[in-house]
Design an enzyme around this catalytic site. Structure first.
Site: not given
Ligand code: FAD
Length: 460
Positions: A111-112, A289, A317, A43, A299, A114, A133, A294
Protein backbone atom coordinates in the site's frame (compact mmCIF):
# COMPACT_ATOMS: atom_id res chain seq x y z
CA UNK A 1 2.01 -17.29 14.45
CA UNK A 2 1.46 -16.25 10.79
CA UNK A 3 2.76 -12.79 9.93
CA UNK A 4 0.98 -10.20 7.79
CA UNK A 5 3.31 -7.42 6.66
CA UNK A 6 1.86 -4.19 5.29
CA UNK A 7 3.94 -1.62 3.40
CA UNK A 8 2.50 1.88 3.80
CA UNK A 9 0.63 3.39 6.73
CA UNK A 10 -1.99 5.74 5.29
CA UNK A 11 -5.48 5.04 3.91
CA UNK A 12 -4.96 1.68 2.21
CA UNK A 13 -2.28 0.28 4.53
CA UNK A 14 -4.02 1.07 7.81
CA UNK A 15 -7.42 -0.06 6.47
CA UNK A 16 -5.80 -3.36 5.49
CA UNK A 17 -4.19 -3.80 8.91
CA UNK A 18 -7.36 -2.93 10.84
CA UNK A 19 -9.59 -5.21 8.73
CA UNK A 20 -7.07 -8.06 8.92
CA UNK A 21 -7.15 -7.78 12.71
CA UNK A 22 -10.98 -7.89 12.76
CA UNK A 23 -10.93 -10.91 10.45
CA UNK A 24 -8.24 -12.89 12.25
CA UNK A 25 -7.35 -12.30 15.90
CA UNK A 26 -4.36 -14.65 15.73
CA UNK A 27 -2.30 -12.94 13.02
CA UNK A 28 0.83 -11.01 13.83
CA UNK A 29 0.38 -7.73 11.94
CA UNK A 30 3.33 -5.44 11.17
CA UNK A 31 3.00 -2.16 9.26
CA UNK A 32 6.08 -0.42 7.85
CA UNK A 33 5.99 3.20 6.71
CA UNK A 34 8.80 5.53 5.75
CA UNK A 35 6.88 8.52 7.14
CA UNK A 36 6.65 9.73 10.74
CA UNK A 37 2.86 10.13 10.46
CA UNK A 38 0.31 7.39 9.93
CA UNK A 39 -3.39 7.05 9.25
CA UNK A 40 -3.89 10.69 8.21
CA UNK A 41 -6.53 12.18 5.95
CA UNK A 42 -4.50 13.87 3.21
CA UNK A 43 -7.84 15.09 1.84
CA UNK A 44 -8.06 17.51 4.78
CA UNK A 45 -4.67 19.14 4.12
CA UNK A 46 -6.00 22.18 2.17
CA UNK A 47 -8.28 22.96 5.16
CA UNK A 48 -5.42 22.52 7.62
CA UNK A 49 -3.28 24.89 5.54
CA UNK A 50 -6.10 27.46 5.45
CA UNK A 51 -6.29 27.30 9.26
CA UNK A 52 -9.88 26.00 9.28
CA UNK A 53 -8.43 22.91 10.92
CA UNK A 54 -6.18 24.24 13.61
CA UNK A 55 -3.75 21.39 14.22
CA UNK A 56 -2.41 18.76 11.86
CA UNK A 57 -2.98 16.12 14.54
CA UNK A 58 -6.75 16.50 13.89
CA UNK A 59 -6.16 14.86 10.49
CA UNK A 60 -4.92 11.66 12.07
CA UNK A 61 -7.53 8.99 12.59
CA UNK A 62 -5.54 6.79 14.98
CA UNK A 63 -2.09 6.83 16.58
CA UNK A 64 0.64 4.19 16.67
CA UNK A 65 -0.30 3.55 20.32
CA UNK A 66 -3.99 3.05 19.43
CA UNK A 67 -3.04 0.52 16.77
CA UNK A 68 -0.77 -1.17 19.32
CA UNK A 69 -3.80 -1.77 21.58
CA UNK A 70 -5.36 -3.65 18.65
CA UNK A 71 -2.26 -5.79 18.39
CA UNK A 72 -1.02 -4.02 15.25
CA UNK A 73 2.67 -3.09 15.36
CA UNK A 74 3.40 0.05 13.37
CA UNK A 75 7.00 0.85 12.49
CA UNK A 76 7.31 4.51 11.48
CA UNK A 77 10.34 5.73 9.54
CA UNK A 78 11.10 2.26 8.24
CA UNK A 79 11.43 1.96 4.47
CA UNK A 80 10.91 -1.35 2.71
CA UNK A 81 13.69 -1.50 0.13
CA UNK A 82 13.17 -4.93 -1.38
CA UNK A 83 10.56 -7.66 -1.61
CA UNK A 84 11.91 -11.19 -2.11
CA UNK A 85 8.74 -13.14 -2.98
CA UNK A 86 10.45 -16.52 -3.32
CA UNK A 87 11.83 -16.33 0.24
CA UNK A 88 8.75 -14.46 1.57
CA UNK A 89 11.02 -11.79 2.98
CA UNK A 90 11.06 -8.01 2.89
CA UNK A 91 14.18 -5.97 3.49
CA UNK A 92 13.51 -3.03 5.74
CA UNK A 93 15.73 -0.04 6.53
CA UNK A 94 15.38 1.88 9.78
CA UNK A 95 15.61 5.46 8.53
CA UNK A 96 16.78 6.76 11.91
CA UNK A 97 19.75 4.40 12.27
CA UNK A 98 20.31 3.24 8.68
CA UNK A 99 20.18 -0.34 9.93
CA UNK A 100 18.77 -2.96 7.54
CA UNK A 101 16.78 -6.00 8.67
CA UNK A 102 15.02 -8.90 6.99
CA UNK A 103 11.43 -9.55 7.93
CA UNK A 104 9.67 -12.77 7.02
CA UNK A 105 6.02 -12.65 6.00
CA UNK A 106 3.28 -15.13 5.27
CA UNK A 107 1.05 -12.55 3.57
CA UNK A 108 2.04 -9.14 2.22
CA UNK A 109 -0.08 -6.07 1.42
CA UNK A 110 1.59 -3.40 -0.70
CA UNK A 111 0.00 0.00 0.00
CA UNK A 112 2.82 2.30 -1.05
CA UNK A 113 0.52 4.98 -2.49
CA UNK A 114 1.55 7.57 -5.01
CA UNK A 115 3.99 10.47 -5.31
CA UNK A 116 3.42 13.93 -6.68
CA UNK A 117 4.50 14.21 -10.28
CA UNK A 118 6.99 17.07 -10.22
CA UNK A 119 7.36 18.58 -13.70
CA UNK A 120 11.04 18.84 -14.67
CA UNK A 121 11.07 22.63 -14.73
CA UNK A 122 14.10 24.66 -13.80
CA UNK A 123 13.73 26.31 -10.38
CA UNK A 124 11.51 23.63 -8.83
CA UNK A 125 13.80 23.55 -5.76
CA UNK A 126 13.56 27.28 -5.02
CA UNK A 127 12.25 28.43 -1.63
CA UNK A 128 8.55 29.11 -2.07
CA UNK A 129 7.90 26.17 -4.42
CA UNK A 130 5.83 23.37 -2.92
CA UNK A 131 4.08 20.11 -3.63
CA UNK A 132 1.27 18.75 -1.46
CA UNK A 133 0.99 15.07 -0.66
CA UNK A 134 1.53 14.47 3.04
CA UNK A 135 1.45 16.08 6.46
CA UNK A 136 5.06 17.29 6.21
CA UNK A 137 4.22 19.12 2.95
CA UNK A 138 1.09 20.64 4.51
CA UNK A 139 2.92 21.87 7.60
CA UNK A 140 5.67 23.38 5.42
CA UNK A 141 3.19 25.29 3.22
CA UNK A 142 1.23 26.65 6.18
CA UNK A 143 4.40 27.74 7.97
CA UNK A 144 5.69 29.46 4.82
CA UNK A 145 2.41 31.34 4.36
CA UNK A 146 2.28 32.39 8.02
CA UNK A 147 5.92 33.46 8.15
CA UNK A 148 6.44 35.12 4.76
CA UNK A 149 2.88 36.30 4.03
CA UNK A 150 3.14 35.74 0.26
CA UNK A 151 1.32 38.15 -2.03
CA UNK A 152 1.04 36.20 -5.28
CA UNK A 153 0.53 32.46 -5.62
CA UNK A 154 0.64 30.37 -8.78
CA UNK A 155 -0.96 26.95 -8.86
CA UNK A 156 0.42 24.78 -11.62
CA UNK A 157 -2.38 22.35 -12.51
CA UNK A 158 -6.13 22.92 -12.35
CA UNK A 159 -7.29 19.57 -10.92
CA UNK A 160 -9.13 19.04 -7.64
CA UNK A 161 -6.14 19.61 -5.34
CA UNK A 162 -5.02 22.69 -7.25
CA UNK A 163 -8.55 24.11 -7.02
CA UNK A 164 -8.88 23.39 -3.31
CA UNK A 165 -5.56 25.10 -2.74
CA UNK A 166 -6.73 28.07 -4.84
CA UNK A 167 -9.46 28.51 -2.23
CA UNK A 168 -6.93 28.18 0.59
CA UNK A 169 -4.58 30.80 -0.86
CA UNK A 170 -7.50 33.11 -1.70
CA UNK A 171 -8.64 32.94 1.93
CA UNK A 172 -5.23 34.25 2.98
CA UNK A 173 -5.67 37.22 0.65
CA UNK A 174 -3.03 35.91 -1.75
CA UNK A 175 -3.56 36.86 -5.42
CA UNK A 176 -4.03 33.47 -7.08
CA UNK A 177 -3.28 32.42 -10.66
CA UNK A 178 -4.03 28.92 -11.88
CA UNK A 179 -1.92 27.82 -14.85
CA UNK A 180 -3.19 24.70 -16.62
CA UNK A 181 -1.53 23.12 -19.63
CA UNK A 182 -4.78 21.51 -20.87
CA UNK A 183 -7.33 23.67 -22.71
CA UNK A 184 -9.52 23.74 -19.57
CA UNK A 185 -9.33 23.40 -15.80
CA UNK A 186 -10.70 20.20 -14.18
CA UNK A 187 -9.70 18.15 -17.21
CA UNK A 188 -11.87 15.21 -16.10
CA UNK A 189 -15.03 17.25 -16.69
CA UNK A 190 -16.37 18.53 -19.99
CA UNK A 191 -15.32 21.97 -21.16
CA UNK A 192 -18.81 23.46 -20.91
CA UNK A 193 -19.07 22.50 -17.22
CA UNK A 194 -15.48 23.52 -16.47
CA UNK A 195 -16.22 26.89 -18.07
CA UNK A 196 -18.90 27.62 -15.44
CA UNK A 197 -16.29 27.08 -12.76
CA UNK A 198 -13.72 29.13 -14.63
CA UNK A 199 -16.14 32.08 -14.96
CA UNK A 200 -16.89 31.84 -11.26
CA UNK A 201 -13.20 31.82 -10.28
CA UNK A 202 -12.56 34.88 -12.45
CA UNK A 203 -15.53 36.63 -10.79
CA UNK A 204 -13.83 35.97 -7.43
CA UNK A 205 -10.55 37.54 -8.57
CA UNK A 206 -8.73 34.27 -9.29
CA UNK A 207 -6.87 34.34 -12.61
CA UNK A 208 -7.19 31.24 -14.80
CA UNK A 209 -4.72 30.64 -17.62
CA UNK A 210 -5.46 27.53 -19.66
CA UNK A 211 -3.56 25.95 -22.57
CA UNK A 212 -0.42 27.46 -21.09
CA UNK A 213 2.70 25.59 -20.07
CA UNK A 214 5.02 26.62 -17.24
CA UNK A 215 8.59 26.67 -18.55
CA UNK A 216 10.61 27.62 -15.48
CA UNK A 217 10.57 29.16 -12.04
CA UNK A 218 13.02 31.91 -11.18
CA UNK A 219 14.27 33.83 -8.20
CA UNK A 220 16.47 36.83 -7.60
CA UNK A 221 17.47 40.12 -9.16
CA UNK A 222 18.48 38.94 -12.60
CA UNK A 223 14.99 37.78 -13.41
CA UNK A 224 13.47 40.92 -11.93
CA UNK A 225 15.56 43.09 -14.24
CA UNK A 226 14.68 40.93 -17.22
CA UNK A 227 11.03 41.24 -16.42
CA UNK A 228 11.18 44.95 -15.84
CA UNK A 229 9.98 44.69 -12.23
CA UNK A 230 13.09 46.38 -10.85
CA UNK A 231 11.04 48.73 -8.69
CA UNK A 232 9.76 45.83 -6.55
CA UNK A 233 11.32 44.09 -3.59
CA UNK A 234 14.06 41.77 -4.81
CA UNK A 235 14.42 38.34 -3.25
CA UNK A 236 17.64 36.34 -2.94
CA UNK A 237 18.40 34.14 -5.97
CA UNK A 238 17.25 30.99 -4.21
CA UNK A 239 13.81 32.41 -3.40
CA UNK A 240 11.04 32.20 -5.96
CA UNK A 241 10.06 35.45 -7.60
CA UNK A 242 8.64 34.62 -11.04
CA UNK A 243 6.89 31.91 -12.99
CA UNK A 244 7.87 31.87 -16.63
CA UNK A 245 5.28 30.41 -18.99
CA UNK A 246 5.01 30.10 -22.74
CA UNK A 247 3.03 33.31 -22.77
CA UNK A 248 4.81 35.49 -20.28
CA UNK A 249 6.01 36.13 -16.76
CA UNK A 250 3.83 35.88 -13.67
CA UNK A 251 5.25 37.45 -10.49
CA UNK A 252 4.89 34.91 -7.66
CA UNK A 253 6.29 34.28 -4.20
CA UNK A 254 4.41 30.99 -3.74
CA UNK A 255 4.00 28.13 -6.20
CA UNK A 256 2.17 24.86 -5.79
CA UNK A 257 3.08 22.15 -8.29
CA UNK A 258 -0.07 20.08 -8.64
CA UNK A 259 -0.07 18.35 -12.00
CA UNK A 260 -0.96 14.85 -10.82
CA UNK A 261 0.53 11.79 -9.18
CA UNK A 262 2.42 8.66 -10.19
CA UNK A 263 1.94 5.30 -8.46
CA UNK A 264 4.77 4.13 -6.18
CA UNK A 265 5.11 0.80 -7.95
CA UNK A 266 8.87 0.47 -8.46
CA UNK A 267 9.35 -1.74 -5.40
CA UNK A 268 6.64 -4.10 -6.63
CA UNK A 269 7.93 -4.09 -10.20
CA UNK A 270 11.44 -5.03 -9.03
CA UNK A 271 9.93 -8.01 -7.20
CA UNK A 272 8.35 -9.28 -10.42
CA UNK A 273 4.85 -7.97 -9.77
CA UNK A 274 2.91 -7.14 -12.91
CA UNK A 275 2.01 -3.51 -13.59
CA UNK A 276 -0.92 -2.29 -15.67
CA UNK A 277 -2.33 1.02 -16.90
CA UNK A 278 -0.18 4.05 -15.94
CA UNK A 279 2.36 1.65 -14.39
CA UNK A 280 0.16 1.02 -11.35
CA UNK A 281 0.07 -2.46 -9.80
CA UNK A 282 -2.35 -4.81 -11.59
CA UNK A 283 -4.76 -6.50 -9.19
CA UNK A 284 -7.97 -8.52 -9.42
CA UNK A 285 -11.19 -7.92 -7.51
CA UNK A 286 -9.68 -9.68 -4.46
CA UNK A 287 -6.71 -7.26 -4.59
CA UNK A 288 -4.39 -10.15 -5.50
CA UNK A 289 -1.33 -9.40 -7.60
CA UNK A 290 0.11 -11.94 -10.02
CA UNK A 291 2.30 -13.32 -7.19
CA UNK A 292 0.89 -15.62 -4.50
CA UNK A 293 0.44 -14.16 -0.98
CA UNK A 294 0.97 -10.61 -2.23
CA UNK A 295 -1.89 -8.11 -2.38
CA UNK A 296 -1.91 -4.44 -3.38
CA UNK A 297 -4.32 -1.62 -2.59
CA UNK A 298 -4.78 2.13 -2.87
CA UNK A 299 -2.97 4.72 -4.96
CA UNK A 300 -0.21 2.28 -5.98
CA UNK A 301 -2.76 0.01 -7.68
CA UNK A 302 -5.29 -0.03 -10.47
CA UNK A 303 -8.98 -0.78 -10.37
CA UNK A 304 -11.79 -1.62 -12.78
CA UNK A 305 -14.12 0.96 -14.30
CA UNK A 306 -17.60 -0.46 -13.83
CA UNK A 307 -19.06 1.42 -16.83
CA UNK A 308 -16.46 0.34 -19.40
CA UNK A 309 -15.00 -2.75 -17.73
CA UNK A 310 -11.53 -1.34 -18.39
CA UNK A 311 -8.54 -1.35 -16.07
CA UNK A 312 -8.07 2.24 -14.87
CA UNK A 313 -5.85 4.27 -12.58
CA UNK A 314 -8.09 6.64 -10.60
CA UNK A 315 -6.29 7.23 -7.29
CA UNK A 316 -8.80 8.36 -4.65
CA UNK A 317 -8.97 8.15 -0.88
CA UNK A 318 -12.38 6.45 -1.00
CA UNK A 319 -11.03 3.67 -3.21
CA UNK A 320 -7.83 3.31 -1.16
CA UNK A 321 -9.91 2.64 1.97
CA UNK A 322 -12.11 0.05 0.25
CA UNK A 323 -9.25 -1.68 -1.51
CA UNK A 324 -7.23 -1.72 1.71
CA UNK A 325 -10.11 -3.27 3.63
CA UNK A 326 -10.56 -5.91 0.93
CA UNK A 327 -6.85 -6.74 0.81
CA UNK A 328 -6.68 -6.95 4.61
CA UNK A 329 -9.64 -9.29 4.84
CA UNK A 330 -8.32 -11.61 2.15
CA UNK A 331 -4.77 -11.58 3.50
CA UNK A 332 -6.23 -12.64 6.86
CA UNK A 333 -8.02 -15.61 5.33
CA UNK A 334 -11.38 -14.04 4.44
CA UNK A 335 -13.18 -13.80 1.13
CA UNK A 336 -13.81 -10.23 0.08
CA UNK A 337 -14.20 -8.52 -3.27
CA UNK A 338 -14.02 -4.92 -4.45
CA UNK A 339 -15.41 -4.80 -7.95
CA UNK A 340 -14.39 -1.29 -8.99
CA UNK A 341 -15.36 2.33 -9.37
CA UNK A 342 -17.44 4.55 -11.62
CA UNK A 343 -15.02 7.49 -11.52
CA UNK A 344 -16.82 9.66 -8.99
CA UNK A 345 -15.14 12.82 -7.75
CA UNK A 346 -16.16 15.99 -5.95
CA UNK A 347 -14.56 19.24 -4.84
CA UNK A 348 -15.50 22.64 -3.47
CA UNK A 349 -13.91 25.93 -4.49
CA UNK A 350 -15.09 28.87 -2.40
CA UNK A 351 -18.90 28.77 -2.82
CA UNK A 352 -19.01 26.51 -5.84
CA UNK A 353 -19.23 22.72 -5.83
CA UNK A 354 -18.16 20.50 -8.73
CA UNK A 355 -18.74 16.78 -9.10
CA UNK A 356 -18.56 14.12 -11.79
CA UNK A 357 -19.15 10.42 -12.23
CA UNK A 358 -19.07 7.88 -15.06
CA UNK A 359 -17.87 8.94 -18.49
CA UNK A 360 -17.59 12.45 -19.90
CA UNK A 361 -18.04 13.35 -23.58
CA UNK A 362 -14.37 12.90 -24.47
CA UNK A 363 -14.27 9.49 -22.80
CA UNK A 364 -17.35 8.40 -24.80
CA UNK A 365 -15.85 9.72 -28.04
CA UNK A 366 -12.50 8.00 -27.40
CA UNK A 367 -14.39 4.69 -27.16
CA UNK A 368 -16.72 5.36 -30.12
CA UNK A 369 -19.66 5.07 -27.72
CA UNK A 370 -22.73 6.76 -29.18
CA UNK A 371 -24.29 9.04 -26.55
CA UNK A 372 -26.80 11.80 -26.00
CA UNK A 373 -26.36 14.77 -23.67
CA UNK A 374 -28.77 16.95 -21.71
CA UNK A 375 -27.82 19.97 -19.60
CA UNK A 376 -30.16 21.86 -17.31
CA UNK A 377 -29.92 24.80 -14.96
CA UNK A 378 -32.16 24.77 -11.85
CA UNK A 379 -32.38 25.73 -8.18
CA UNK A 380 -30.83 23.77 -5.32
CA UNK A 381 -33.90 24.40 -3.09
CA UNK A 382 -37.46 25.55 -3.74
CA UNK A 383 -37.03 28.80 -5.69
CA UNK A 384 -38.85 30.77 -2.96
CA UNK A 385 -36.81 29.32 -0.09
CA UNK A 386 -34.02 31.52 1.33
CA UNK A 387 -30.56 30.49 0.18
CA UNK A 388 -31.67 28.74 -3.01
CA UNK A 389 -28.70 28.67 -5.37
CA UNK A 390 -28.08 27.69 -8.96
CA UNK A 391 -27.16 24.19 -10.04
CA UNK A 392 -26.12 22.93 -13.48
CA UNK A 393 -26.60 19.23 -14.20
CA UNK A 394 -25.26 17.47 -17.28
CA UNK A 395 -26.24 13.89 -18.08
CA UNK A 396 -24.82 11.53 -20.70
CA UNK A 397 -26.72 8.43 -21.75
CA UNK A 398 -26.96 5.90 -24.53
CA UNK A 399 -29.40 6.89 -27.26
CA UNK A 400 -33.18 6.45 -26.89
CA UNK A 401 -33.40 6.31 -23.10
CA UNK A 402 -30.73 3.62 -22.84
CA UNK A 403 -28.11 3.18 -20.16
CA UNK A 404 -26.87 6.11 -18.12
CA UNK A 405 -23.21 6.79 -19.00
CA UNK A 406 -22.19 9.69 -16.82
CA UNK A 407 -23.09 12.93 -15.09
CA UNK A 408 -21.49 16.20 -14.03
CA UNK A 409 -22.71 18.85 -11.62
CA UNK A 410 -21.57 22.41 -10.98
CA UNK A 411 -23.44 24.64 -8.57
CA UNK A 412 -23.82 26.33 -5.24
CA UNK A 413 -24.11 24.77 -1.79
CA UNK A 414 -26.08 21.53 -1.85
CA UNK A 415 -25.24 20.74 -5.50
CA UNK A 416 -22.21 18.47 -5.38
CA UNK A 417 -23.35 15.51 -3.31
CA UNK A 418 -26.35 15.05 -5.63
CA UNK A 419 -23.84 13.25 -7.86
CA UNK A 420 -24.21 10.23 -5.56
CA UNK A 421 -27.61 9.42 -7.10
CA UNK A 422 -25.92 9.10 -10.48
CA UNK A 423 -23.02 7.13 -8.99
CA UNK A 424 -25.47 4.63 -7.50
CA UNK A 425 -27.41 4.39 -10.75
CA UNK A 426 -24.22 3.82 -12.76
CA UNK A 427 -23.05 1.13 -10.35
CA UNK A 428 -26.33 -0.71 -10.86
CA UNK A 429 -26.23 -0.21 -14.64
CA UNK A 430 -29.54 1.71 -14.66
CA UNK A 431 -31.20 3.05 -17.79
CA UNK A 432 -32.64 6.54 -18.18
CA UNK A 433 -36.15 5.01 -18.31
CA UNK A 434 -35.60 3.38 -14.91
CA UNK A 435 -34.48 6.68 -13.39
CA UNK A 436 -37.27 8.94 -14.65
CA UNK A 437 -39.59 8.51 -11.65
CA UNK A 438 -37.05 8.09 -8.83
CA UNK A 439 -38.63 8.86 -5.47
CA UNK A 440 -36.11 11.54 -4.46
CA UNK A 441 -36.63 13.38 -1.18
CA UNK A 442 -38.36 16.74 -1.29
CA UNK A 443 -39.02 19.60 1.11
CA UNK A 444 -38.43 23.29 0.26
CA UNK A 445 -35.15 23.68 2.25
CA UNK A 446 -33.61 20.78 0.29
CA UNK A 447 -34.91 20.78 -3.28
CA UNK A 448 -37.57 21.95 -5.69
CA UNK A 449 -40.55 19.53 -6.09
CA UNK A 450 -38.76 18.10 -9.10
CA UNK A 451 -35.17 17.69 -7.98
CA UNK A 452 -32.66 19.06 -10.55
CA UNK A 453 -31.53 15.46 -11.08
CA UNK A 454 -35.01 14.41 -12.16
CA UNK A 455 -35.36 17.51 -14.32
CA UNK A 456 -32.14 16.59 -16.14
CA UNK A 457 -33.09 12.92 -16.55
CA UNK A 458 -36.53 13.81 -17.85
CA UNK A 459 -35.03 15.84 -20.70
CA UNK A 460 -34.28 12.54 -22.48
P1 FAD B 1 -0.65 7.19 0.35
O1 FAD B 1 -1.53 8.15 1.06
O2 FAD B 1 0.25 7.71 -0.72
O3 FAD B 1 0.23 6.44 1.44
C1 FAD B 1 1.26 5.56 1.10
C2 FAD B 1 2.27 5.54 2.21
O4 FAD B 1 3.25 4.54 1.94
C3 FAD B 1 3.04 6.85 2.36
O5 FAD B 1 3.16 7.18 3.71
C4 FAD B 1 4.39 6.52 1.76
O6 FAD B 1 5.42 7.35 2.25
C5 FAD B 1 4.54 5.07 2.21
N1 FAD B 1 5.53 4.31 1.44
C6 FAD B 1 5.73 4.30 0.10
N2 FAD B 1 6.73 3.46 -0.22
C7 FAD B 1 7.17 2.91 0.93
C8 FAD B 1 8.18 1.98 1.24
N3 FAD B 1 8.93 1.43 0.29
N4 FAD B 1 8.38 1.63 2.53
C9 FAD B 1 7.62 2.18 3.52
N5 FAD B 1 6.65 3.09 3.27
C10 FAD B 1 6.41 3.45 1.99
N6 FAD B 1 -9.12 11.55 -2.25
C11 FAD B 1 -10.47 11.57 -2.20
O7 FAD B 1 -11.11 10.53 -2.41
N7 FAD B 1 -11.16 12.73 -1.91
C12 FAD B 1 -10.52 13.89 -1.64
O8 FAD B 1 -11.16 14.92 -1.33
C13 FAD B 1 -9.10 13.90 -1.69
N8 FAD B 1 -8.42 15.04 -1.45
C14 FAD B 1 -7.06 15.02 -1.43
C15 FAD B 1 -6.39 16.20 -1.13
C16 FAD B 1 -5.00 16.21 -1.09
C17 FAD B 1 -4.29 17.47 -0.77
C18 FAD B 1 -4.28 15.00 -1.36
C19 FAD B 1 -2.78 15.00 -1.32
C20 FAD B 1 -4.94 13.84 -1.68
C21 FAD B 1 -6.34 13.83 -1.70
N9 FAD B 1 -7.05 12.68 -2.00
C22 FAD B 1 -8.43 12.69 -1.99
C23 FAD B 1 -6.35 11.42 -2.35
C24 FAD B 1 -6.13 10.55 -1.14
O9 FAD B 1 -5.49 11.26 -0.14
C25 FAD B 1 -5.31 9.35 -1.56
O10 FAD B 1 -6.04 8.65 -2.53
C26 FAD B 1 -4.97 8.44 -0.40
O11 FAD B 1 -4.14 9.06 0.52
C27 FAD B 1 -4.28 7.17 -0.90
O12 FAD B 1 -3.94 6.39 0.19
P2 FAD B 1 -2.82 5.27 0.06
O13 FAD B 1 -2.73 4.65 1.42
O14 FAD B 1 -3.11 4.39 -1.09
O15 FAD B 1 -1.49 6.02 -0.33
Amino acid sequence: MAILAVIGGVAAGMSAAAKARRTNADLEIRVYTDEAHISYGACGLPYYISGEIEKETRLMARSVEQFATLGIKVFTRYRVEEIRPRDQIIQVRNLNTGEMTEVAYDQLVIATGASVLVPPVEGRDLTGVFKLRNVVDGVAIRRYIEETKPKAGVIVGGGYIGLEMAETMHRYGIKVTIVEMAPQIVPNMDKDMAQILENYLISQGIEVRTAEKVLSLRGGRESIDQAGFSGEEVFPPDRLQQVITERGIIPADLVLLSVGVVPNSQLAEKAGIELGVRRAIRINSRMETNLPRIYAAGDCANTTHLVTGEEVYIPMGTTANKQGRTAGENAAGGKAEFKGVVGTGIAKVLDLEIARTGLNERECQDRDLPYEVRIIKAWTKAGYYPGAGQIHVKVLAQKSGGRLLGAQIVGQAGSGKRIDVFAAALTLGATIEQLKDLDLAYAPPFAPVYDPILVAINQF
